[in-house]
Write an enzyme that holds these catalytic residues in place. Structure first.
Site, PDB file in Angstrom:
ATOM      1  N   GLY A   1       0.583  -1.147  -0.275  1.00  0.00           N
ATOM      2  CA  GLY A   1       0.093   0.215  -0.024  1.00  0.00           C
ATOM      3  C   GLY A   1       0.915   1.352  -0.419  1.00  0.00           C
ATOM      4  O   GLY A   1       0.383   2.514   0.690  1.00  0.00           O
ATOM      5  N   SER A   2       2.123   1.212  -0.725  1.00  0.00           N
ATOM      6  CA  SER A   2       2.668   2.975  -0.845  1.00  0.00           C
ATOM      7  C   SER A   2       2.432   3.395  -1.556  1.00  0.00           C
ATOM      8  O   SER A   2       2.149   4.730  -1.220  1.00  0.00           O
ATOM      9  CB  SER A   2       4.211   2.140  -0.645  1.00  0.00           C
TER      10      SER A   2
ATOM     11  N   ARG B   1     -14.662 -15.027  -9.949  1.00  0.00           N
ATOM     12  CA  ARG B   1     -14.387 -14.033 -10.543  1.00  0.00           C
ATOM     13  C   ARG B   1     -14.930 -13.027 -10.476  1.00  0.00           C
ATOM     14  O   ARG B   1     -14.772 -11.860  -9.946  1.00  0.00           O
ATOM     15  CB  ARG B   1     -12.790 -14.334 -11.271  1.00  0.00           C
TER      16      ARG B   1
ATOM     17  N   MET C   1      -2.878  -6.867  -6.951  1.00  0.00           N
ATOM     18  CA  MET C   1      -2.435  -8.082  -7.996  1.00  0.00           C
ATOM     19  C   MET C   1      -3.652  -9.055  -8.399  1.00  0.00           C
ATOM     20  O   MET C   1      -3.152 -10.477  -8.747  1.00  0.00           O
ATOM     21  CB  MET C   1      -1.657  -8.547  -7.459  1.00  0.00           C
TER      22      MET C   1
ATOM     23  N   VAL D   1      -6.094  -9.915 -11.653  1.00  0.00           N
ATOM     24  CA  VAL D   1      -6.360  -9.722 -12.887  1.00  0.00           C
ATOM     25  C   VAL D   1      -8.119  -9.666 -13.709  1.00  0.00           C
ATOM     26  O   VAL D   1      -8.700 -10.179 -12.587  1.00  0.00           O
ATOM     27  CB  VAL D   1      -6.121 -10.815 -14.063  1.00  0.00           C
TER      28      VAL D   1
ATOM     29  N   HIS E   1       1.892   1.091 -13.145  1.00  0.00           N
ATOM     30  CA  HIS E   1       2.395  -0.585 -13.631  1.00  0.00           C
ATOM     31  C   HIS E   1       3.923   0.276 -13.291  1.00  0.00           C
ATOM     32  O   HIS E   1       4.357   1.531 -13.944  1.00  0.00           O
ATOM     33  CB  HIS E   1       2.197  -0.783 -15.161  1.00  0.00           C
TER      34      HIS E   1
ATOM     35  N   GLY F   1      -7.760  -5.489 -21.944  1.00  0.00           N
ATOM     36  CA  GLY F   1      -6.171  -6.094 -21.621  1.00  0.00           C
ATOM     37  C   GLY F   1      -5.265  -5.788 -20.864  1.00  0.00           C
ATOM     38  O   GLY F   1      -5.281  -4.457 -20.366  1.00  0.00           O
ATOM     39  N   VAL F   2      -5.226  -6.875 -19.581  1.00  0.00           N
ATOM     40  CA  VAL F   2      -3.609  -6.801 -18.972  1.00  0.00           C
ATOM     41  C   VAL F   2      -2.648  -5.625 -18.771  1.00  0.00           C
ATOM     42  O   VAL F   2      -2.127  -6.038 -19.813  1.00  0.00           O
ATOM     43  CB  VAL F   2      -3.468  -8.075 -17.950  1.00  0.00           C
ATOM     44  N   ASP F   3      -2.285  -4.935 -18.036  1.00  0.00           N
ATOM     45  CA  ASP F   3      -1.660  -3.026 -18.792  1.00  0.00           C
ATOM     46  C   ASP F   3      -1.730  -2.499 -20.283  1.00  0.00           C
ATOM     47  O   ASP F   3      -0.269  -2.671 -20.680  1.00  0.00           O
ATOM     48  CB  ASP F   3      -0.007  -4.399 -18.000  1.00  0.00           C
TER      49      ASP F   3
HETATM   50  C1  GAR Z   1       3.809  -1.664  -7.100  1.00  0.00           C
HETATM   51  O1  GAR Z   1       5.594  -1.660  -7.218  1.00  0.00           O
HETATM   52  C2  GAR Z   1       3.273  -0.953  -8.847  1.00  0.00           C
HETATM   53  O2  GAR Z   1       3.204  -0.218  -9.269  1.00  0.00           O
HETATM   54  C3  GAR Z   1       2.732  -2.668  -8.948  1.00  0.00           C
HETATM   55  O3  GAR Z   1       3.122  -3.668  -7.834  1.00  0.00           O
HETATM   56  C4  GAR Z   1       3.416  -2.315  -6.462  1.00  0.00           C
HETATM   57  C5  GAR Z   1       2.787  -2.500  -4.959  1.00  0.00           C
HETATM   58  O4  GAR Z   1       3.626  -1.669  -4.122  1.00  0.00           O
HETATM   59  N1  GAR Z   1       1.524  -3.650  -9.588  1.00  0.00           N
HETATM   60  C6  GAR Z   1       1.725  -3.496 -10.127  1.00  0.00           C
HETATM   61  O5  GAR Z   1       2.702  -4.761 -10.669  1.00  0.00           O
HETATM   62  C7  GAR Z   1       0.857  -3.936 -11.496  1.00  0.00           C
HETATM   63  N2  GAR Z   1       0.728  -4.534 -12.345  1.00  0.00           N
HETATM   64  P1  GAR Z   1       2.015  -1.165  -3.255  1.00  0.00           P
HETATM   65  O6  GAR Z   1       1.252  -1.755  -2.708  1.00  0.00           O
HETATM   66  O7  GAR Z   1       3.656  -0.851  -1.733  1.00  0.00           O
HETATM   67  O8  GAR Z   1       1.973   0.212  -3.993  1.00  0.00           O
END
Ligand code: GAR
Length: 199
Positions: free
Chosen positions: A22-23, A76, A101, A103, A120, A154-156
């Protein structure tokens, strides 16, 4: 009503979806403390009730909810219908995925089309999916970075709203590069969200 209060009530209502640390969510919540921020965070929602980020959000005074995906098994969309109901009950107008995380099904994507964004950790269209930092290092890229985009089926793959670049340094490990990119994410995401909701 004071001008400041009036501005606060006009702010776009954003829900943040997380799965873990969650940053980025924290960066969005912190940015919303500025009186001129055009959005407020009305809910932090996680598919993992034990996500570290939920505790951080609660400590910041933001409403939180965990809706575990596991009891829904392979259905889902049923899980997403529960998410969607919570988003609407909170009055959310926009959804920001921040390390969510899972889809998404086309159903949820359609329901929030144009109002759901994701961050991303790569310079899309390079390296969709996982393990982005290792892939950038192994490819010998001189630059890495992060992307904020609208979410599509589509993913990303959705339209890019903004990107931020950082150098890949000699001897970088995936962890070192991830930390450098993450700092850039924390600046990029609130700014991109603010621009989207401000039209
Ligand atoms: C972040 O780096 C974000 O960009 C990535 O997960 C991390 C989550 O960190 N997201 C993906 O890879 C999505 N495809 P956080 O929980 O500290 O924000």
């Amino acid at each position: 009503m004071s001008v400041a209060n009036h501005a606060m009530t006009d702010r776009a209502k954003v829900a943040v979806l997380i799965s873990g640390r969650g940053s980025n969510m924290t960066a969005l919540v912190d940015a919303a403390k500025a009186p001129d921020c055009p959005y407020e965070v009305v809910l932090v929602l996680s598919n993992r009730p034990d996500a570290q980020g939920l505790a951080l959000a609660a400590a910041a005074g933001v409403p939180t909810l965990g809706i575990d995906h596991r009891p829904f098994g392979t259905d889902r969309e049923a899980h997403e219908r529960a998410l969607d109901a919570a988003l609407r009950a909170a009055g959310a107008e926009y959804v920001a995925l921040a390390g969510y995380m899972r889809v998404l099904t086309p159903w949820l994507v359609e329901a929030w089309a144009g109002r759901m964004i994701n961050i991303h950790p790569s310079l899309l269209p390079k390296y969709p999916g996982l393990d982005t930092h290792r892939r950038a290092i192994e490819a010998g890229d001189a630059e890495a970075g992060c992307t904020v985009h609208l979410v599509t089926a589509g993913v990303d793959e959705g339209p890019i709203l903004d990107q931020s670049r950082v150098p890949v340094l000699k001897g970088d490990t995936p962890e070192a590069l991830a930390a450098r990119v993450l700092e850039a994410e924390h600046d990029l995401y609130p700014a991109a969200l603010a621009r989207l909701v401000a039209g």
